[in-house]
Scaffold this motif. Structure first.
Motif, PDB file in Angstrom:
ATOM      1  N   ASN A 135      73.383 -27.442  10.678  1.00 12.36           N
ATOM      2  CA  ASN A 135      73.277 -25.997  10.408  1.00 12.36           C
ATOM      3  C   ASN A 135      71.852 -25.556  10.734  1.00 12.36           C
ATOM      4  O   ASN A 135      71.129 -25.016   9.896  1.00 12.36           O
ATOM      5  CB  ASN A 135      73.648 -25.671   8.962  1.00 12.36           C
ATOM      6  CG  ASN A 135      73.983 -24.203   8.772  1.00 12.36           C
ATOM      7  OD1 ASN A 135      74.125 -23.452   9.737  1.00 12.36           O
ATOM      8  ND2 ASN A 135      74.098 -23.782   7.528  1.00 12.36           N
ATOM      9  N   ALA A 136      71.487 -25.773  11.984  1.00 14.89           N
ATOM     10  CA  ALA A 136      70.088 -25.685  12.418  1.00 14.89           C
ATOM     11  C   ALA A 136      69.483 -24.297  12.278  1.00 14.89           C
ATOM     12  O   ALA A 136      68.257 -24.172  12.196  1.00 14.89           O
ATOM     13  CB  ALA A 136      69.970 -26.162  13.865  1.00 14.89           C
ATOM     14  N   THR A 173      73.780 -29.978  14.819  1.00 16.36           N
ATOM     15  CA  THR A 173      74.848 -30.973  14.699  1.00 16.36           C
ATOM     16  C   THR A 173      76.103 -30.391  14.055  1.00 16.36           C
ATOM     17  O   THR A 173      77.188 -30.939  14.226  1.00 16.36           O
ATOM     18  CB  THR A 173      74.381 -32.211  13.907  1.00 16.36           C
ATOM     19  OG1 THR A 173      73.786 -31.794  12.671  1.00 16.36           O
ATOM     20  CG2 THR A 173      73.387 -33.029  14.710  1.00 16.36           C
ATOM     21  N   LEU A 174      75.978 -29.283  13.322  1.00 17.40           N
ATOM     22  CA  LEU A 174      77.172 -28.609  12.816  1.00 17.40           C
ATOM     23  C   LEU A 174      77.982 -28.043  13.974  1.00 17.40           C
ATOM     24  O   LEU A 174      79.197 -28.259  14.071  1.00 17.40           O
ATOM     25  CB  LEU A 174      76.778 -27.495  11.835  1.00 17.40           C
ATOM     26  CG  LEU A 174      77.906 -26.598  11.330  1.00 17.40           C
ATOM     27  CD1 LEU A 174      78.967 -27.400  10.596  1.00 17.40           C
ATOM     28  CD2 LEU A 174      77.354 -25.491  10.432  1.00 17.40           C
ATOM     29  N   THR A 231      82.937 -31.739  18.935  1.00 19.88           N
ATOM     30  CA  THR A 231      83.219 -33.167  19.096  1.00 19.88           C
ATOM     31  C   THR A 231      84.407 -33.621  18.254  1.00 19.88           C
ATOM     32  O   THR A 231      85.215 -34.449  18.693  1.00 19.88           O
ATOM     33  CB  THR A 231      81.970 -33.988  18.705  1.00 19.88           C
ATOM     34  OG1 THR A 231      80.828 -33.469  19.381  1.00 19.88           O
ATOM     35  CG2 THR A 231      82.157 -35.461  19.068  1.00 19.88           C
ATOM     36  N   TYR A 232      84.496 -33.098  17.040  1.00 23.28           N
ATOM     37  CA  TYR A 232      85.568 -33.488  16.110  1.00 23.28           C
ATOM     38  C   TYR A 232      86.333 -32.250  15.647  1.00 23.28           C
ATOM     39  O   TYR A 232      86.272 -31.866  14.470  1.00 23.28           O
ATOM     40  CB  TYR A 232      84.980 -34.202  14.882  1.00 23.28           C
ATOM     41  CG  TYR A 232      84.076 -35.367  15.184  1.00 23.28           C
ATOM     42  CD1 TYR A 232      84.539 -36.478  15.896  1.00 23.28           C
ATOM     43  CD2 TYR A 232      82.750 -35.378  14.746  1.00 23.28           C
ATOM     44  CE1 TYR A 232      83.709 -37.545  16.170  1.00 23.28           C
ATOM     45  CE2 TYR A 232      81.919 -36.451  15.006  1.00 23.28           C
ATOM     46  CZ  TYR A 232      82.395 -37.525  15.724  1.00 23.28           C
ATOM     47  OH  TYR A 232      81.568 -38.589  15.986  1.00 23.28           O
ATOM     48  N   HIS A 259      83.298 -29.818   8.299  1.00 23.67           N
ATOM     49  CA  HIS A 259      82.127 -30.112   9.125  1.00 23.67           C
ATOM     50  C   HIS A 259      80.839 -30.065   8.316  1.00 23.67           C
ATOM     51  O   HIS A 259      79.750 -29.943   8.879  1.00 23.67           O
ATOM     52  CB  HIS A 259      82.079 -29.161  10.324  1.00 23.67           C
ATOM     53  CG  HIS A 259      83.226 -29.348  11.262  1.00 23.67           C
ATOM     54  ND1 HIS A 259      83.251 -30.330  12.228  1.00 23.67           N
ATOM     55  CD2 HIS A 259      84.424 -28.724  11.338  1.00 23.67           C
ATOM     56  CE1 HIS A 259      84.397 -30.277  12.883  1.00 23.67           C
ATOM     57  NE2 HIS A 259      85.126 -29.317  12.357  1.00 23.67           N
ATOM     58  N   SER A 260      80.950 -30.166   7.003  1.00 25.76           N
ATOM     59  CA  SER A 260      79.757 -30.332   6.183  1.00 25.76           C
ATOM     60  C   SER A 260      79.156 -31.707   6.464  1.00 25.76           C
ATOM     61  O   SER A 260      79.852 -32.621   6.934  1.00 25.76           O
ATOM     62  CB  SER A 260      80.096 -30.211   4.697  1.00 25.76           C
ATOM     63  OG  SER A 260      80.837 -31.335   4.267  1.00 25.76           O
ATOM     64  N   LEU A 261      77.888 -31.870   6.160  1.00 23.96           N
ATOM     65  CA  LEU A 261      77.249 -33.156   6.424  1.00 23.96           C
ATOM     66  C   LEU A 261      77.915 -34.270   5.616  1.00 23.96           C
ATOM     67  O   LEU A 261      78.167 -35.353   6.143  1.00 23.96           O
ATOM     68  CB  LEU A 261      75.756 -33.082   6.115  1.00 23.96           C
ATOM     69  CG  LEU A 261      74.938 -34.340   6.430  1.00 23.96           C
ATOM     70  CD1 LEU A 261      75.088 -34.761   7.892  1.00 23.96           C
ATOM     71  CD2 LEU A 261      73.463 -34.115   6.089  1.00 23.96           C
ATOM     72  N   ASP A 262      78.221 -34.012   4.353  1.00 20.53           N
ATOM     73  CA  ASP A 262      78.884 -35.031   3.529  1.00 20.53           C
ATOM     74  C   ASP A 262      80.219 -35.450   4.129  1.00 20.53           C
ATOM     75  O   ASP A 262      80.539 -36.643   4.205  1.00 20.53           O
ATOM     76  CB  ASP A 262      79.108 -34.507   2.106  1.00 20.53           C
ATOM     77  CG  ASP A 262      77.847 -34.539   1.263  1.00 20.53           C
ATOM     78  OD1 ASP A 262      77.024 -35.451   1.472  1.00 20.53           O
ATOM     79  OD2 ASP A 262      77.679 -33.658   0.418  1.00 20.53           O
ATOM     80  N   ALA A 263      81.017 -34.459   4.555  1.00 20.76           N
ATOM     81  CA  ALA A 263      82.333 -34.764   5.112  1.00 20.76           C
ATOM     82  C   ALA A 263      82.207 -35.542   6.416  1.00 20.76           C
ATOM     83  O   ALA A 263      82.998 -36.464   6.678  1.00 20.76           O
ATOM     84  CB  ALA A 263      83.115 -33.472   5.333  1.00 20.76           C
ATOM     85  N   LEU A 264      81.224 -35.207   7.236  1.00 21.36           N
ATOM     86  CA  LEU A 264      81.053 -35.892   8.517  1.00 21.36           C
ATOM     87  C   LEU A 264      80.513 -37.309   8.332  1.00 21.36           C
ATOM     88  O   LEU A 264      80.825 -38.203   9.122  1.00 21.36           O
ATOM     89  CB  LEU A 264      80.136 -35.080   9.429  1.00 21.36           C
ATOM     90  CG  LEU A 264      80.761 -33.770   9.929  1.00 21.36           C
ATOM     91  CD1 LEU A 264      79.689 -32.853  10.511  1.00 21.36           C
ATOM     92  CD2 LEU A 264      81.850 -34.050  10.967  1.00 21.36           C
ATOM     93  N   ILE A 265      79.701 -37.511   7.289  1.00 25.75           N
ATOM     94  CA  ILE A 265      79.262 -38.872   6.967  1.00 25.75           C
ATOM     95  C   ILE A 265      80.478 -39.754   6.706  1.00 25.75           C
ATOM     96  O   ILE A 265      80.580 -40.878   7.198  1.00 25.75           O
ATOM     97  CB  ILE A 265      78.308 -38.855   5.758  1.00 25.75           C
ATOM     98  CG1 ILE A 265      76.948 -38.282   6.152  1.00 25.75           C
ATOM     99  CG2 ILE A 265      78.130 -40.261   5.187  1.00 25.75           C
ATOM    100  CD1 ILE A 265      76.032 -37.994   4.975  1.00 25.75           C
ATOM    101  N   ASP A 266      81.428 -39.230   5.934  1.00 30.17           N
ATOM    102  CA  ASP A 266      82.648 -39.976   5.643  1.00 30.17           C
ATOM    103  C   ASP A 266      83.524 -40.107   6.886  1.00 30.17           C
ATOM    104  O   ASP A 266      84.064 -41.184   7.164  1.00 30.17           O
ATOM    105  CB  ASP A 266      83.440 -39.289   4.529  1.00 30.17           C
ATOM    106  CG  ASP A 266      82.744 -39.373   3.181  1.00 30.17           C
ATOM    107  OD1 ASP A 266      81.895 -40.274   3.007  1.00 30.17           O
ATOM    108  OD2 ASP A 266      83.047 -38.539   2.305  1.00 30.17           O
ATOM    109  N   HIS A 267      83.653 -39.018   7.634  1.00 29.94           N
ATOM    110  CA  HIS A 267      84.549 -39.006   8.798  1.00 29.94           C
ATOM    111  C   HIS A 267      84.107 -40.007   9.857  1.00 29.94           C
ATOM    112  O   HIS A 267      84.936 -40.672  10.490  1.00 29.94           O
ATOM    113  CB  HIS A 267      84.586 -37.595   9.392  1.00 29.94           C
ATOM    114  CG  HIS A 267      85.536 -37.428  10.523  1.00 29.94           C
ATOM    115  ND1 HIS A 267      86.910 -37.430  10.367  1.00 29.94           N
ATOM    116  CD2 HIS A 267      85.317 -37.261  11.869  1.00 29.94           C
ATOM    117  CE1 HIS A 267      87.491 -37.259  11.543  1.00 29.94           C
ATOM    118  NE2 HIS A 267      86.547 -37.163  12.472  1.00 29.94           N
TER     119      HIS A 267
END
Length: 201
Positions: free
Chosen positions: A95-96, A118-119, A125-126, A132-140
Motif C-alpha cells: 500500500n505504497a 506490493t498491494l 499476480t494473485y 490482499h492485506s499483508l497478513d493474508a498474503l504472508i499466509d497465501h
C-alpha cells in the motif's frame, strides 16, 4: 526475472506513526534488496520521538510507547540521514501510497526514482487470493519469516515481510518493465508513460 536488470538501488520501506492526523513518524525502516535477497546487514532503521505523544491506539498496533521513544532523537535530528539513505533509490512498500506520502511530507523536495506497490502487484499476480492485506498474503504465499526482526507491525518486520513477498512475486515476471507496469501506481514516480492513441498524422 534476472535481478541484474533491476534498478541499482531498491529499498523496501515501511513507516509507523504516532496516530495523529496527519501522522508524525515514530519508526522508519529501509531494507535494501541485493542479489535477490533482503540485505539486513545494510538496512536503515530509525526510531523517532514524535512532537505529539503516541496515541493508545497506535501503541496497540505497533507496540511503541511514549516511554520507549523518550530517549530517541526527534525527526529533525534524523531527517538528513534518512534522506541520504533513500536518495536515488526505488522504494517498495505494501500500500505504497501511504508510505510514500508520509515520507514525502517529512522530506520536502525528496522524490524516489520509482515506487513499487506490493498491494497493487499482488492483485495482478494473485487475482484469486482471498485478501490482499499483508497478513493474508504472508499466509497465501507461505513466507518464512523466521529471520524477521522485531514483530508484526513494527517497521523492520513489515519491511522484511514485504521484501520476501516482493521477491516471491517478482519471480513471475520476465522483465522489470513488466513488473513495473503491474506494480507502480499511476501518477507515482516510475510509472510507465501512458500509451498514445493512434492518430492520422
Amino acid at each position: 526475472m534476472n535481478p541484474a536488470n533491476w534498478p541499482d538501488r531498491l529499498l523496501v520501506v515501511d513507516v509507523e506513526g504516532n496516530g495523529a492526523n496527519p501522522p508524525d513518524l515514530v519508526e522508519v525502516a529501509a531494507l535494501p534488496i541485493r542479489d535477490d535477497q533482503p540485505d539486513t546487514a545494510t538496512a536503515g532503521a530509525w526510531l523517532v520521538r514524535p512532537p505529539v505523544p503516541v496515541t493508545p491506539f497506535a501503541t496497540k498496533v505497533h507496540g511503541l510507547t511514549n516511554d520507549r521513544l523518550a530517549g530517541y532523537p526527534t525527526w529533525s535530528e534524523v531527517a538528513d540521514g534518512v534522506r541520504a539513505f533513500l536518495d536515488g533509490a526505488w522504494i517498495c512498500a505494501h500500500n505504497a501510497h501511504v508510505d510514500y506520502r508520509v515520507l514525502a511530507r517529512h522530506l520536502p523536495g525528496w522524490e524516489p526514482t520509482g515506487v513499487i506497490d506490493t498491494l497493487r502487484l499482488s492483485r495482478a499476480t494473485y487475482p484469486d487470493a482471498p485478501s490482499h492485506s499483508l497478513d493474508a498474503l504472508i499466509d497465501h504465499t507461505r513466507l518464512d519469516l523466521t529471520d524477521a526482526p522485531a514483530q508484526r507491525h513494527r517497521a523492520t518486520y513489515d519491511a522484511y515481510a514485504t521484501a520476501l513477498l516482493f521477491l516471491t512475486m517478482a519471480a513471475r515476471y520476465e522483465t522489470w518493465a513488466d513488473l513495473a507496469t503491474a506494480a507502480v501506481p499511476p501518477g507515482l514516480p516510475g510509472a510507465p508513460p501512458p500509451e498514445q492513441e493512434p492518430t492520422l498524422w
